[in-house]
Design a protein around this motif. Structure first.
Motif, PDB file in Angstrom:
ATOM      1  N   LEU A 113       0.815  -1.213   0.000  1.00 35.69           N
ATOM      2  CA  LEU A 113       0.000   0.000   0.000  1.00 35.69           C
ATOM      3  C   LEU A 113       0.849   1.264   0.000  1.00 35.69           C
ATOM      4  CD1 LEU A 113      -2.726  -1.058   2.612  1.00 35.69           C
ATOM      5  CD2 LEU A 113      -2.739  -1.358   0.126  1.00 35.69           C
ATOM      6  N   ARG A 114       2.143   1.098   0.305  1.00 34.46           N
ATOM      7  CA  ARG A 114       3.032   2.255   0.398  1.00 34.46           C
ATOM      8  C   ARG A 114       4.026   2.330  -0.766  1.00 34.46           C
ATOM      9  NH1 ARG A 114       3.504   4.626   5.817  1.00 34.46           N
ATOM     10  NH2 ARG A 114       5.400   5.560   4.987  1.00 34.46           N
ATOM     11  N   ILE A 115       3.791   1.593  -1.805  1.00 37.15           N
ATOM     12  CA  ILE A 115       4.736   1.553  -2.923  1.00 37.15           C
ATOM     13  C   ILE A 115       4.999   2.943  -3.491  1.00 37.15           C
ATOM     14  CG2 ILE A 115       5.027   0.782  -5.312  1.00 37.15           C
ATOM     15  CD1 ILE A 115       3.735  -1.839  -4.565  1.00 37.15           C
ATOM     16  N   ASP A 116       3.950   3.740  -3.636  1.00 36.08           N
ATOM     17  CA  ASP A 116       4.093   5.069  -4.224  1.00 36.08           C
ATOM     18  C   ASP A 116       4.234   6.172  -3.174  1.00 36.08           C
ATOM     19  OD1 ASP A 116       3.852   4.008  -6.819  1.00 36.08           O
ATOM     20  OD2 ASP A 116       1.656   4.048  -6.682  1.00 36.08           O
ATOM     21  N   PRO A 118       5.849   8.795  -0.679  1.00 32.76           N
ATOM     22  CA  PRO A 118       7.142   9.488  -0.606  1.00 32.76           C
ATOM     23  C   PRO A 118       8.019   9.000   0.541  1.00 32.76           C
ATOM     24  CG  PRO A 118       5.372  11.051  -1.017  1.00 32.76           C
ATOM     25  CD  PRO A 118       4.718   9.735  -0.699  1.00 32.76           C
ATOM     26  N   ASN A 119       7.407   8.654   1.678  1.00 35.09           N
ATOM     27  CA  ASN A 119       8.165   8.141   2.813  1.00 35.09           C
ATOM     28  C   ASN A 119       8.278   6.624   2.719  1.00 35.09           C
ATOM     29  OD1 ASN A 119       8.358  10.740   3.883  1.00 35.09           O
ATOM     30  ND2 ASN A 119       6.528  10.514   5.139  1.00 35.09           N
ATOM     31  N   PRO A 120       9.489   6.073   2.682  1.00 35.47           N
ATOM     32  CA  PRO A 120       9.667   4.625   2.545  1.00 35.47           C
ATOM     33  C   PRO A 120       9.121   3.866   3.745  1.00 35.47           C
ATOM     34  CG  PRO A 120      11.742   5.680   3.100  1.00 35.47           C
ATOM     35  CD  PRO A 120      10.776   6.787   2.801  1.00 35.47           C
ATOM     36  N   VAL A 121       8.792   2.605   3.525  1.00 37.30           N
ATOM     37  CA  VAL A 121       8.178   1.792   4.572  1.00 37.30           C
ATOM     38  C   VAL A 121       9.175   1.401   5.659  1.00 37.30           C
ATOM     39  CG1 VAL A 121       8.621  -0.439   3.473  1.00 37.30           C
ATOM     40  CG2 VAL A 121       6.580  -0.143   4.903  1.00 37.30           C
ATOM     41  N   GLU A 122      10.465   1.408   5.338  1.00 39.63           N
ATOM     42  CA  GLU A 122      11.486   1.021   6.321  1.00 39.63           C
ATOM     43  C   GLU A 122      11.536   2.015   7.480  1.00 39.63           C
ATOM     44  OE1 GLU A 122      12.152  -0.705   2.460  1.00 39.63           O
ATOM     45  OE2 GLU A 122      12.159   1.415   3.062  1.00 39.63           O
ATOM     46  N   TYR A 123      12.012   1.524   8.643  1.00 41.23           N
ATOM     47  CA  TYR A 123      12.121   2.410   9.799  1.00 41.23           C
ATOM     48  C   TYR A 123      13.106   3.534   9.504  1.00 41.23           C
ATOM     49  CZ  TYR A 123      12.801   4.185  14.488  1.00 41.23           C
ATOM     50  OH  TYR A 123      12.888   5.021  15.571  1.00 41.23           O
ATOM     51  N   ALA A 124      12.810   4.715  10.012  1.00 45.72           N
ATOM     52  CA  ALA A 124      13.576   5.912   9.660  1.00 45.72           C
ATOM     53  C   ALA A 124      15.014   5.909  10.167  1.00 45.72           C
ATOM     54  CB  ALA A 124      12.845   7.157  10.168  1.00 45.72           C
ATOM     55  N   GLY A 125      15.318   5.130  11.231  1.00 48.51           N
ATOM     56  CA  GLY A 125      16.708   5.006  11.645  1.00 48.51           C
ATOM     57  C   GLY A 125      17.061   5.648  12.970  1.00 48.51           C
ATOM     58  N   PRO A 126      18.351   5.560  13.370  1.00 44.73           N
ATOM     59  CA  PRO A 126      18.797   6.009  14.688  1.00 44.73           C
ATOM     60  C   PRO A 126      18.641   7.505  14.939  1.00 44.73           C
ATOM     61  CG  PRO A 126      20.671   5.402  13.294  1.00 44.73           C
ATOM     62  CD  PRO A 126      19.437   4.927  12.610  1.00 44.73           C
ATOM     63  N   VAL A 167      -6.000  -3.651   7.972  1.00 47.14           N
ATOM     64  CA  VAL A 167      -5.394  -4.266   6.788  1.00 47.14           C
ATOM     65  C   VAL A 167      -5.014  -5.720   7.067  1.00 47.14           C
ATOM     66  CG1 VAL A 167      -3.464  -4.152   5.144  1.00 47.14           C
ATOM     67  CG2 VAL A 167      -4.527  -2.044   5.986  1.00 47.14           C
ATOM     68  N   ASN A 168      -4.564  -5.979   8.286  1.00 43.34           N
ATOM     69  CA  ASN A 168      -4.128  -7.325   8.653  1.00 43.34           C
ATOM     70  C   ASN A 168      -4.394  -7.552  10.132  1.00 43.34           C
ATOM     71  OD1 ASN A 168      -2.815  -9.864   8.705  1.00 43.34           O
ATOM     72  ND2 ASN A 168      -0.856  -8.903   9.221  1.00 43.34           N
ATOM     73  N   SER A 169      -4.976  -8.705  10.441  1.00 40.86           N
ATOM     74  CA  SER A 169      -5.263  -9.064  11.829  1.00 40.86           C
ATOM     75  C   SER A 169      -4.896 -10.532  12.029  1.00 40.86           C
ATOM     76  CB  SER A 169      -6.752  -8.823  12.122  1.00 40.86           C
ATOM     77  OG  SER A 169      -7.096  -9.293  13.403  1.00 40.86           O
ATOM     78  N   ILE A 176      -1.401  -6.644  14.337  1.00 42.11           N
ATOM     79  CA  ILE A 176      -2.510  -5.896  13.748  1.00 42.11           C
ATOM     80  C   ILE A 176      -1.905  -4.764  12.920  1.00 42.11           C
ATOM     81  CG2 ILE A 176      -4.534  -4.431  14.160  1.00 42.11           C
ATOM     82  CD1 ILE A 176      -4.863  -5.895  16.862  1.00 42.11           C
ATOM     83  N   GLU A 177      -2.274  -4.693  11.649  1.00 36.82           N
ATOM     84  CA  GLU A 177      -1.839  -3.591  10.787  1.00 36.82           C
ATOM     85  C   GLU A 177      -3.068  -2.831  10.307  1.00 36.82           C
ATOM     86  OE1 GLU A 177       1.711  -4.479   8.066  1.00 36.82           O
ATOM     87  OE2 GLU A 177       0.864  -6.477   8.431  1.00 36.82           O
ATOM     88  N   ALA A 178      -2.939  -1.524  10.256  1.00 39.24           N
ATOM     89  CA  ALA A 178      -4.088  -0.704   9.867  1.00 39.24           C
ATOM     90  C   ALA A 178      -3.621   0.621   9.291  1.00 39.24           C
ATOM     91  CB  ALA A 178      -4.994  -0.470  11.074  1.00 39.24           C
ATOM     92  N   THR A 179      -4.562   1.330   8.683  1.00 41.86           N
ATOM     93  CA  THR A 179      -4.286   2.654   8.140  1.00 41.86           C
ATOM     94  C   THR A 179      -5.227   3.662   8.782  1.00 41.86           C
ATOM     95  OG1 THR A 179      -3.531   1.790   6.007  1.00 41.86           O
ATOM     96  CG2 THR A 179      -4.242   4.080   6.065  1.00 41.86           C
ATOM     97  N   ALA A 180      -4.644   4.745   9.293  1.00 41.60           N
ATOM     98  CA  ALA A 180      -5.428   5.836   9.872  1.00 41.60           C
ATOM     99  C   ALA A 180      -5.473   6.971   8.856  1.00 41.60           C
ATOM    100  CB  ALA A 180      -4.798   6.307  11.174  1.00 41.60           C
ATOM    101  N   ILE A 181      -6.654   7.528   8.623  1.00 44.61           N
ATOM    102  CA  ILE A 181      -6.831   8.603   7.652  1.00 44.61           C
ATOM    103  C   ILE A 181      -7.286   9.862   8.392  1.00 44.61           C
ATOM    104  CG2 ILE A 181      -8.020   9.350   5.563  1.00 44.61           C
ATOM    105  CD1 ILE A 181      -8.436   6.405   4.864  1.00 44.61           C
ATOM    106  N   THR A 182      -6.528  10.940   8.259  1.00 46.18           N
ATOM    107  CA  THR A 182      -6.874  12.177   8.953  1.00 46.18           C
ATOM    108  C   THR A 182      -8.126  12.797   8.334  1.00 46.18           C
ATOM    109  OG1 THR A 182      -5.453  13.545   7.549  1.00 46.18           O
ATOM    110  CG2 THR A 182      -4.452  12.573   9.514  1.00 46.18           C
TER     111      THR A 182
END
Length: 239
Positions: A113-116, A118-126, A167-169, A176-182
């Protein structure tokens, strides 16, 4: 002059309120939406300046109701962006928040769902972890006395209560994975909740990450705190 103050004030509030829904429904790109809000802010200031001119040179034309309404609109157009600027200055410019900074929960079903995004799915880092520790020291792994199945059920209820799109339970794995929409701009932030057995307690971690934007204005940390407050209440009620 009275009519001009009203027109500029009305234009200001439109430029502040409309960009969000127009971006949400994919009518405007994000950059244009933010530009519109910036001009709304300027228009709000212009309305106040015009009122001052009216007060000095055409005081008799001032109508308590009409001018008051115009000033209220102008005030909203100025105060709202200012509050966002102040909020941005009070929190770090990060958008990936996790209660476990050493081993943050990793998205799985959310990845496609995050393929396009701008912020990559990987953790942002230290660097992000260090900024989070300083800004949100209270965001840590939560422990509950109930077993993982009980905690999972309560967590799923809380996730639905928050209005997220599940999205996943996976109860077996405690994920549990989900998407929050503002509400206003319709920004999509993804969340993952991880529940693990740890001796006599259940550990619960949560990660919330924005798809767009460098800074989340503190929204992801706020979301995590709201979730755990609801989860606490669910588990206490069950006891």
């Amino acid at each position: 002059m009275k009519a001009l103050v009203g027109i500029v004030s009305f234009l200001a509030i439109l430029l502040i309120l409309l960009p969000g829904p127009l971006y949400k429904f994919e009518i405007l790109p994000l950059g244009t939406a933010f530009t519109g809000m910036r001009w709304g802010f300027y228009a709000g200031i212009a309305a106040f300046l015009l009122f001052i001119i009216q007060l000095i040179f055409a005081r008799k034309s001032i109508s308590l109701v009409a001018t008051g309404a115009s000033l209220i609109l102008a005030a909203i157009a100025v105060i709202f962006p200012l509050s966002m600027i102040m909020k941005a200055g009070s929190v770090p410019a990060i958008h990936d928040i996790s209660t476990d900074l050493d081993n943050p929960p990793m998205f799985e079903a959310i990845v496609p769902l995050r393929i396009d995004a701008p912020n990559p799915v990987e953790y942002a880092g230290p660097e992000t972890a260090a900024q989070q520790k300083e800004a949100y020291p209270g965001l840590i792994t939560k422990q509950y006395s109930q077993n993982t199945n009980q905690v999972f059920d309560a967590a799923l209820v809380s996730a639905n209560t928050m209005g997220w799109e599940i999205v996943n339970s996976d109860k077996t794995r405690g994920i549990i994975e989900a998407t929050a929409i503002t509400q206003w701009f319709g920004f999509k932030d993804d969340v993952i909740i991880r529940i693990r057995e740890n001796g006599q307690v259940s550990n619960v971690d949560m990660r919330s990450k924005s798809r767009v934007g460098k800074s989340d204005l503190g929204k992801n940390a706020e979301r995590i705190n709201e979730f755990f407050a609801d989860l606490d209440n669910n588990l206490i009620t069950k006891d």
